[in-house]
Design an enzyme around this catalytic site. Structure first.
Site, short mmCIF file in Angstrom:
data_model
loop_
_atom_site.label_atom_id
_atom_site.label_comp_id
_atom_site.label_asym_id
_atom_site.label_seq_id
_atom_site.Cartn_x
_atom_site.Cartn_y
_atom_site.Cartn_z
N SER A 37 -58.37 69.15 -74.03
CA SER A 37 -59.56 69.69 -73.39
C SER A 37 -60.34 70.65 -74.29
CB SER A 37 -59.17 70.39 -72.09
OG SER A 37 -58.28 71.44 -72.34
N ASP A 245 -62.77 80.05 -68.85
CA ASP A 245 -61.92 79.84 -67.67
C ASP A 245 -60.50 80.24 -68.04
OD1 ASP A 245 -60.83 77.68 -69.06
OD2 ASP A 245 -61.89 76.15 -67.90
N HIS A 248 -59.76 78.05 -71.51
CA HIS A 248 -60.67 77.72 -72.61
C HIS A 248 -61.55 78.87 -73.04
CE1 HIS A 248 -59.87 73.96 -70.25
NE2 HIS A 248 -59.47 73.59 -71.46
#
Ligand SMILES: *[C@@H]1O[C@H](CO)[C@@H](O)[C@H](O)[C@H]1NC(C)=O
Ligand SMILES: *[C@@H]1O[C@H](CO)[C@@H](O)[C@H](O)[C@H]1NC(C)=O
Ligand SMILES: *[C@@H]1O[C@H](CO)[C@@H](O)[C@H](O)[C@H]1NC(C)=O
Length: 276
Positions: A37, A245, A248
């Site tokens: 991600s 978040d 990240h």
């Protein structure tokens, strides 16, 4: 399960190959990106059953056109910023291309939020067989210090054991790379150790113009995954936070990290084109 894996499997590798395709001008480099991600630029949008998605607000609020592209960030990934510095467009998500699309020759991003390590590993050998020679392997950061992990400690501190695992992993990968360079003909594999750079950013946020590194800008609920959902509240200034978040870094933090990475990898600038 999927959400939890995002926290731990953050592996990125970038392959930079000289382009033989005339239509790749003005770029002289083609990049292939593998990862999870941290480097996903939208592959997961195409995975119908993936929970690890970010194609909804507030993701992308600081990206071009305020678009939620599937990047797990308010803005750009480190890969996007490195591409900017190289003067090439960020390679498109692999799953966005039609089968047989020649665009693949100009570089592709295979990164997928929640991606695992083991199946990918063999890929590097295959890529070497196909001619890739320059491979940059980004190590793991101090994941014990990301917000999703801090909340598991009593006082919001970094989880030391998790950081130790990361360091052990990095050191083994480094050994592997040394050995690959020795055994694969003409291999130029590099290990870019993200750990110290990310730790410095987290421990000394003020040095880099940040104010907060122990919690995320998006007021996420870590008990339901830690992604920034549309009903989450955002901080007032997104550039003050190292984390966007629970997993990240923010666009602003990625800019700092990309700078460091770029300088360490491309320390000597490419020769200027000849003047006629
Ligand atoms: C590797 O991929 C296969 C499917 O292609 C899957 O069944 C298997 O669980 C994967 N292994 C790991 C370690 O992720
Ligand atoms: C972050 O650190 C500040 C001070 O350094 C502290 O006041 C605050 O409670 C911490 N926040 C979290 C979520 O741990
Ligand atoms: C937001 O924070 C950044 C970094 O600290 C700062 O440079 C900028 O001026 C701030 N913006 C506003 C509107 O306060």
């Amino acid at each position: 399960m999927t959400m939890q894996r995002i926290a731990f499997i953050v592996l990125i590798a970038t392959i930079v190959v000289p382009s033989k395709e005339a239509y790749a001008a003005p770029a002289s480099l083609v990049t292939f990106v593998f990862g999870d991600s941290l480097t996903d630029v939208g592959n997961n949008n195409y995975l119908r059953y993936s929970l690890a998605r970010s194609n909804y607000p507030w993701y992308g609020i600081d990206y071009v056109g305020r678009q939620a592209t599937g990047r797990f960030c308010n803005g750009r990934t480190v890969g996007d910023i490195i591409s900017e510095k190289l003067g090439i467009p960020p390679p498109p998500p692999y799953l966005s291309l039609a089968q047989g699309d020649d665009a693949i020759l100009n570089g592709v991003n295979y990164a997928s939020g929640g991606a695992g390590i083991l199946n990918d590993t063999g890929l590097y050998f295959r890529l070497h067989k196909l001619g890739a020679r320059t491979l940059i392997f980004h190590g793991l950061g101090p994941l014990g210090c990301i917000p999703s992990q801090r909340v598991k400690s009593k006082k919001g501190e970094c989880l030391k054991q998790v950081n130790l695992w990361m360091q052990q992993f990095n050191s083994r990968v480094n050994n592997l790379i040394v050995s690959l360079n020795r055994h694969l003909p003409n291999a130029q594999f590099a290990f870019a150790d993200a750990y110290p750079a990310v730790l410095d950013l987290i421990q000394n946020p003020h040095t880099y113009g940040f104010k907060i590194s122990n919690t995320s800008c998006c007021n996420v609920d870590t008990s339901i995954g830690g992604l920034c959902l549309p009903n989450s509240k955002l901080c007032t200034n997104r550039s003050e936070y190292v984390f966007w978040d629970a997993f990240h870094p923010s666009d602003a933090a990625n800019a700092v990290l990309a700078d460091k990475l770029f300088n360490s990898l491309f320390a000597s600038p490419p020769a200027p084109p000849p003047v006629h």
